[in-house]
Structures are given as C-alpha cells and as structure tokens.
Design a protein around this motif. Structure first.
Motif, mmCIF file in Angstrom:
data_model
loop_
_atom_site.group_PDB
_atom_site.id
_atom_site.type_symbol
_atom_site.label_atom_id
_atom_site.label_comp_id
_atom_site.label_asym_id
_atom_site.label_seq_id
_atom_site.Cartn_x
_atom_site.Cartn_y
_atom_site.Cartn_z
ATOM 1 N N VAL A 106 0.603 -1.334 0.047
ATOM 2 C CA VAL A 106 0.089 0.317 0.089
ATOM 3 C C VAL A 106 1.032 0.999 0.320
ATOM 4 C CG1 VAL A 106 -1.651 1.101 0.737
ATOM 5 C CG2 VAL A 106 -2.041 -1.059 0.566
ATOM 6 N N GLU A 107 1.919 1.231 1.187
ATOM 7 C CA GLU A 107 2.298 2.463 1.201
ATOM 8 C C GLU A 107 3.354 2.320 -0.071
ATOM 9 O OE1 GLU A 107 4.823 -0.834 2.578
ATOM 10 O OE2 GLU A 107 3.122 -0.118 3.279
ATOM 11 N N LYS A 108 3.477 2.273 -1.179
ATOM 12 C CA LYS A 108 4.100 2.262 -2.717
ATOM 13 C C LYS A 108 2.850 2.120 -3.590
ATOM 14 C CE LYS A 108 8.176 0.898 -1.333
ATOM 15 N NZ LYS A 108 9.318 1.884 -0.749
ATOM 16 N N LEU A 109 2.218 2.487 -3.147
ATOM 17 C CA LEU A 109 0.936 2.448 -4.677
ATOM 18 C C LEU A 109 0.837 4.227 -4.520
ATOM 19 C CD1 LEU A 109 -2.631 0.155 -3.530
ATOM 20 C CD2 LEU A 109 -0.438 0.279 -5.701
ATOM 21 N N SER A 110 0.532 4.561 -5.788
ATOM 22 C CA SER A 110 0.803 6.143 -5.805
ATOM 23 C C SER A 110 -1.094 6.271 -6.276
ATOM 24 C CB SER A 110 1.157 6.025 -8.223
ATOM 25 O OG SER A 110 0.436 5.617 -8.405
ATOM 26 N N ALA A 111 -1.085 7.285 -6.644
ATOM 27 C CA ALA A 111 -2.807 7.926 -6.186
ATOM 28 C C ALA A 111 -3.752 7.048 -7.323
ATOM 29 C CB ALA A 111 -3.148 9.341 -6.052
ATOM 30 N N ASP A 112 -2.822 6.759 -8.831
ATOM 31 C CA ASP A 112 -3.929 5.976 -10.017
ATOM 32 C C ASP A 112 -3.872 4.609 -9.720
ATOM 33 O OD1 ASP A 112 -4.361 5.813 -11.921
ATOM 34 O OD2 ASP A 112 -2.681 6.043 -13.256
ATOM 35 N N GLU A 113 -2.743 4.063 -9.283
ATOM 36 C CA GLU A 113 -2.738 3.029 -8.854
ATOM 37 C C GLU A 113 -3.610 2.129 -7.622
ATOM 38 O OE1 GLU A 113 1.963 1.625 -10.123
ATOM 39 O OE2 GLU A 113 2.113 2.782 -7.804
ATOM 40 N N ALA A 114 -3.627 3.556 -6.898
ATOM 41 C CA ALA A 114 -4.448 3.354 -5.707
ATOM 42 C C ALA A 114 -6.319 3.343 -5.976
ATOM 43 C CB ALA A 114 -4.452 4.053 -4.208
ATOM 44 N N ARG A 115 -5.918 4.846 -6.932
ATOM 45 C CA ARG A 115 -7.933 4.631 -7.646
ATOM 46 C C ARG A 115 -8.091 3.028 -8.519
ATOM 47 N NH1 ARG A 115 -6.761 8.391 -9.437
ATOM 48 N NH2 ARG A 115 -8.092 10.189 -7.892
ATOM 49 N N ALA A 116 -6.985 2.452 -9.697
ATOM 50 C CA ALA A 116 -6.927 1.657 -9.945
ATOM 51 C C ALA A 116 -7.777 -0.068 -9.338
ATOM 52 C CB ALA A 116 -6.526 0.767 -10.753
ATOM 53 N N GLU A 117 -6.599 0.212 -7.774
ATOM 54 C CA GLU A 117 -7.003 -1.000 -6.927
ATOM 55 C C GLU A 117 -8.678 -0.832 -6.407
ATOM 56 O OE1 GLU A 117 -5.343 -4.217 -5.284
ATOM 57 O OE2 GLU A 117 -5.116 -3.447 -7.011
ATOM 58 N N LEU A 118 -8.579 0.247 -5.903
ATOM 59 C CA LEU A 118 -10.289 0.216 -4.762
ATOM 60 C C LEU A 118 -11.064 0.178 -5.936
ATOM 61 C CD1 LEU A 118 -9.321 3.661 -2.545
ATOM 62 C CD2 LEU A 118 -9.621 1.624 -1.722
ATOM 63 N N GLU A 119 -11.149 -0.002 -7.369
ATOM 64 C CA GLU A 119 -12.089 0.038 -8.236
ATOM 65 C C GLU A 119 -12.215 -1.988 -8.436
ATOM 66 O OE1 GLU A 119 -13.499 0.221 -13.116
ATOM 67 O OE2 GLU A 119 -11.792 1.486 -12.456
#
Length: 719
Positions: free
Chosen positions: A9-22
C-alpha cells in the motif's frame, strides 16, 4: 486480475490506488453475492477478509479516493426473489476487521480518541466473544410472540425465513411475561461439527451431494423453500445482538446478553468482559488455542464496547459500527509446483501473467491458478542483471508457496530455490500482444518518471481481447446487468460476423433483435439457443433501455472510473446532458468546467484527465452516440434529507472543535445528508470554524462562503 495487487500500500501511487480500489470493490461485491445470497462462496473467509483488509488500508492511505460504492459502505447482498422480503427496522450491519494484536490496540485507541475518553474516567470495558461462522438471523417478537425471522440480506432487506426458523430448537416461539412489547433478537444460525458429519453421511447415503463445510450446510438448510427439510436439519442458534427494542432491559452489552439468557436464548458461554487491551488479546489467543475443541466453526473473536450509551455516541461509519470489531484468525498457506505461465489480456490492454499450478487444497478449496501480478514480479532480474525490488524470478517447474488471501485467485508468496529443477529457464515476457500481435509496451509515468509496472497492448479497438473484455464489462452486474448475456455469450456474439447477428460495440446489443429478424440464420436456430432462450435474451435487453446515470457512466469502461467514481460524477452533474457538455468543455484545461471537475470531492486530476480524454476520442463519441440512440440514462436523484437543513450541502470543518471530535462532526453531518469536504472551494456551502482556523477560513471569507461557529452548527441542525 489487478494490475497493482502485488504492490504494498505504501508504494502505491494515487493512480494505482484508485485502480486497486476499483478492482477490490467489484470483487468484494461479487463474493458478497456468492456468500450471502447463493451460499456458494468461491473463497475462504480468510481470503475475503484479506480483500477487505487491503481495501481498508488503501482507503486509510488515500482518504480522498474512497469510492461511493466502497466495500466499507456495503453489507451482504440483495435477498433471493424466491423468499418474501422483510425490511429491517434497524439495519443489520457488518463489522470491521482486526488481523493482529496491534490492530486491537488501534481499535481501543480510536474509540478513546473519538469519545475523548480520559483514563481518569476509569477503564473502558469491552466484551469479547467467539465469532460464529454461520448465517445471521433476526428474530422479531411482538407481545412476546415470534412474528418474523429474516436473514441479513443486503443489510436493509432480508429474506423471510420465519417458518424455517420456527423449526430450530434454540429459537423460542414465545418469551416470558414482562418482556418489552417489541423485541428483535439477532444472532447466528450454525451447525455443530458432529451434526454436520452425520448430515453429510445421510446425504451421501441417499445419493445426494455432501456440503463443503458447516457454514454452507447451515445456510443452505435455513434457506430451504420447504420448511420440512429445514426441520430435518440439526440447526442451532446463538443470540448475541439486537435490532429494534421498544424498551431496553439493560444498559450494557454484557447485561443484554444475560437478559437474553434469562429469556430462554442460547448465548455463548465464552463471552467475557475485559478492561484492558491485554485482557482482550488474552481472550483471543485462549479461544484460538481451544478452537478445535469447540465443536463448531468460528473465524475470530468479536470485541464490543460494553456501555450502550457509549455505543450510541460512537455510532456507525458506513457499513459497520465504530464500537465493535472482529479480530480474525490468520489465512492458510500451502506449497505447490508451477506447471506453466500464461499471459492474459484485460480490457485496458494489460498483460497479466498467471501461474498454472499443480492443484493443491488451501483452506478447504482446491486451487490451480495464482496471480503473478506483473512482469517484474515474474522476472525478478532486470535488464542490467540486478534484482528487481519485489520480484520473485518465478519459473516453470518451481516449487512456490501460495496463500489464498488478497485476491480471487491465490498469490505466490515465495519460491523455494532449493527445489528448482536444473533445466528451469527464466520466463521470457512477451513484447507483443498474444491476442492481436500488436506491440506491448511499458509506458513511463510523466509525473513520477517511473516505468509503469504493467505492459499494455497498443492495439486498442483492433485487439479482440480488449474489445471482448470491454463488452463483458458493459453487461456486467454493476453496469447494464443484462440477464442471459454473460461472458460466454459475449464471446459467442463477438465471434459471429456483424451482419449475421454479431456484437462489436455496446449499441449492437440493442439492435440485436432487429438485426436478427432480418438475418438468414436466426438466433433461435443457432447451437445452444432455442426459441425461449432467444426470446428471454431480447426481453432482458429491452428491460435495460433505461438505466441509472451512474451505471451508464460506469458501463462505458472509462479508465479509472469505477462504480464509486461513476456515482460521484453522476451526483455532481445530475443528468447525462450536463455531464457530456461539461466533459466537452473540460477539454480546455483553463475552463471553468475543468476546474469544477477537479473540485469534485474524490475526483483527482488523473481521473479527470482520463474522462476528458475518453470523450476527446472521436471513436468513443461515435460509440456513445450510437448507444444513446438506443438507451436513455435516468437522471440522478437528489439525496433525501428528511427535513435536514443541511441535506445536499457541502460542509467543511476547520479549526479545533470543542464539543465533539472531528470524526464525530463528520459522522453527524453525513447522517444529516450533507457532504463533507476537506477543502474550501466555490462549491462549498458552509464552513464550521473552531478556534485556530487558518487558511480554510481565509479562503471561505475570500469566496464569500458562509462561516459559522461550532455552537451555531448545533443550533442549525437542532442537536
């Protein structure tokens, strides 16, 4: 399969976090339906918990990206149509989870902070009890008589299983004299291990299919259409909670359970009242160690704040109460062998590697596939010969440790290099798409300068894998949800020439019947189809010619726009016309439309750019235009506020609040129908400012936004 599931989680960018939450929202929703409605889960409780745990961790790290359809705000799944429905007077919510002793400490600390509970006030008592692995049931009594029994369902509406519940020995038909006029007792229906074994022996002896585990057996038995079948099954019931009560017979959690016992309900004898985190953890490990000797399945320990007045103050957040948490038992792991590595192409063009495994049983489920996440994860070694951080260097023939946690299919945790065959070769990752032969490239993120972890096909619409996946997404349950048009049917129609009844883009779905009527080969005459199935499909398609705006936007498959973001956009613009016009104007990044889009709480620049770019492409506009000739998006309804003076308003809290904590203030505002934002903009309706308010207060004054004090806030909302 997620493109970023391997990243911490701490390595995720905002873009990656958004895709992962989807991804997580979609997968958890699917598993909720399988578990709560179908009684046929594909994954273990530990796997499911891992999905929710990762979702919660990402939301905590990226609070601005929390989706409107977040698993944090949903409970269970809609009830089966075969049963009558019962609306719960008090919602049946789920619990947040803890997975370590430190999580328990954090839970107690959060409760203390929220309540501003001074240690001088004394110990904060919390109860601890086993978490039964069964099916939730709500029993309603009026005048001391059982009048209804309902499953959890989606948390708001459950299935009417009254006649079945009446067959369970642990469920009293009547309560003693003197009980409140309305009593709703909640608990868990379960099956003991010995009863489960005996039932399966009978099932096999009668030529039937045995149940996979006691939970499935209990759920399947309670949800029989024939109550006589339920009566023949050895079901049991533990009472541990309540819903609507016309009067409260006790003022503590422990006191309520004692009352239930006096009324004739079976309660768990292992429940204890604790006054410290150390006591809670001690109870957890004690129950965990004795788990095998209980005689029934549990999957953790539940902690609840004991005082009911404190529970009321703590209230709820989305799908769960703040005053309770489930401390879950850890997931299971196993070793197996990688027999092959395959590349799958997703609807965004992502090339995802999947390990084909020697089948192995993990947590009671046989698995034969595991995600390998991305190119670096598989290769382990870069072009310069240096190890890739997070890479595993996984090869065909390797012995790997897998864990069924964190995704629908298991993930590889580690490779046992001591067992690697001498002939094992490093995996060569393809640089062309296996579906269409187009170049597959890894882009460089313009903002970070980092190479994207995902290699993507550049074929776009000419790539059949992407086109098919986009169509599958379009008809999926949370998009258009067209019954009878699933993944297999999409594959079928895509492989048929368009002039013979094929489907290439969404609009083709809605012209299918008209084209079929003039086709030489009718659908009803094709293999696997008949007159009834074709007729039913056409009817299902026609039933979706009107659809909610948020589902329409989600169905378009715009990158980064999941269900939650689609709802945010739909709520912000209200109608398709307003949305489409705004996106057209937002192409100009200096325009008011672009600024307004970025100011929507939860919509960041990356998502905004993706939406605008989607509508900037002529082929996308043409596809949407063709679709709109066939379907009508329904305007988004305004939120109901039941007379609240702040319903629909955007509120910002700033400065030090003195009468309640910031979390409590936000919860109050949302309960009253307001939207809480973290920053002030021209869209802000009200700023509640306490002592020490700084830049937000100044910006509000500059923009002419109304500013009130904390006391004035209480006067405004009448609390």
């Amino acid at each position: 399969m997620s493109e970023t599931a391997s990243l911490p989680v701490e390595k995720l960018s905002a873009d990656e976090a958004r895709a992962e939450l989807e991804r997580l929202a979609a997968e958890i929703s699917r598993h909720d339906a399988l578990y709560y409605r179908e009684d046929d889960p594909e994954i273990s409780d530990a796997d499911y918990d891992a999905l929710r745990q990762r979702n919660a961790a990402i939301e905590a790290a990226f609070p601005d990206l929390v989706r409107a359809d977040s698993p944090s705000v949903s409970v269970g799944a809609a009830p089966q149509e075969a049963f009558g429905k019962i609306t719960h007077r008090v919602a049946m919510l789920s619990l947040d989870n803890a997975f370590s002793d430190d999580d328990v400490t954090d839970f107690v600390s959060r409760v203390r902070r929220f309540l501003r509970y001074d240690p001088l006030h004394g110990a904060l008592a919390v109860t601890a009890e086993p978490k039964i692995d069964g099916l939730s049931l709500a029993l309603r009594y009026e005048g001391g008589k059982l009048v209804s029994a309902a499953t959890r369902g989606d948390g708001t509406t459950g299935e009417n299983v009254t006649r079945n519940a009446e067959t369970i020995d642990d469920v009293p038909r009547t309560l003693p004299n003197g009980v409140p006029e309305v009593v709703e007792v909640r608990g868990e229906v379960y099956m003991a291990h010995s009863d489960f074994a005996a039932l399966n022996e009978r099932m096999i002896g009668n030529g039937g299919k045995p149940f996979a585990n006691p939970r499935n057996a209990a759920a399947g038995s309670l949800r029989q259409l024939n109550p006589e079948i339920t009566a023949s099954r050895p079901l049991r019931f533990f009472a541990y909670a309540w819903g609507e009560m016309s009067a409260m017979p006790a003022d503590t959690q422990m006191g309520m359970i004692e009352v239930f016992r006096e009324w004739g309900f079976v309660t768990n004898p292992l429940m204890k009242r604790c006054e410290s985190v150390e006591e809670l953890v001690e109870v957890y490990h004690s129950i965990e160690e004795g788990r095998a000797e209980l005689g029934y399945d549990i999957d953790g320990v539940v902690y609840k704040v004991d005082r009911l007045d404190l529970q009321e103050r703590l209230g709820f957040v989305s799908r769960s109460p703040r005053w309770a948490i489930a401390h879950k038992f850890p997931a299971e792991k196993a070793f197996t062998i990688v027999r092959d590595i395959e590349i799958q192409v997703g609807r965004t063009g992502a090339l995802t590697p999947v390990a084909k495994l020697e089948p192995v049983t993990v947590g009671g489920v046989v698995v034969s596939n595991a995600t390998l996440h991305n190119e670096d994860y598989v290769k382990g070694i870069g072009q310069d010969g240096e190890p890739i951080r997070g890479g595993k260097d996984i090869r065909v023939g390797d012995t790997v440790q897998i864990q069924r946690a964190g995704d629908v299919i298991p993930q590889v945790l580690d490779v046992d290099l001591t067992k690697r065959p001498a002939e094992a070769q490093a995996f060569v990752y393809p640089t062309v798409c296996p579906a269409c032969g187009s170049h597959a490239v890894r882009e460089v993120n313009a903002k970070t300068g980092r190479l994207d972890a995902i290699r993507r096909c550049t074929g776009g619409l000419i790539c059949p894998a992407q086109a098919k996946e986009k169509l599958k997404h379009f008809v999926s349950r949370n998009a258009f949800d067209i019954e009878g048009l699933g993944d297999k049917q999409v594959e079928f129609f895509y492989d048929i020439p368009l002039d013979q009844g094929g489907i290439r883009q969404p609009a083709d779905i809605f012209t299918l019947q008209a084209r079929d009527s003039s086709s030489l080969v009718k659908l009803k005459n094709r293999d696997g189809w008949g007159e009834t199935s074709a007729k039913n499909l056409f009817a299902a398609i026609d039933a979706r010619r009107e659809i909610d705006l948020n589902r329409f936007i989600y169905a378009l498959g715009i990158r980064h726009v999941g269900e939650g973001n689609a709802k945010l956009l739909a709520r912000a613009y209200g109608s398709w016309e307003a949305f489409a016009q705004a996106m057209e104007e937002a192409v100009d990044h200096e325009s008011a439309a672009w600024i307004d889009l970025n100011n929507i709480d939860g919509i960041g620049e990356i998502l905004a750019e993706a939406v605008v770019q989607f509508f900037a492409e002529e082929h996308n506009r043409e596809a949407v235009s063709a679709l709109l000739a066939q379907v009508t998006p329904r305007d988004m309804e305004a939120p109901s506020g039941e007379g609240s003076p702040v319903v629909g308003k955007t509120v910002v809290f700033t400065g030090s609040l003195e009468r309640l904590s910031r979390d409590e203030a936000k919860a109050m505002a949302e309960r009253l129908g307001a939207k809480v934002a973290g920053s002030v903009s021209k869209k802000t309706d009200l700023v509640v400012a306490g002592p020490g308010a700084g830049s937000k207060l100044k910006k509000a004054e500059d923009l002419g936004v109304e500013v009130i004090s904390e006391d004035a806030w209480f006067e405004l909302v009448g609390e």
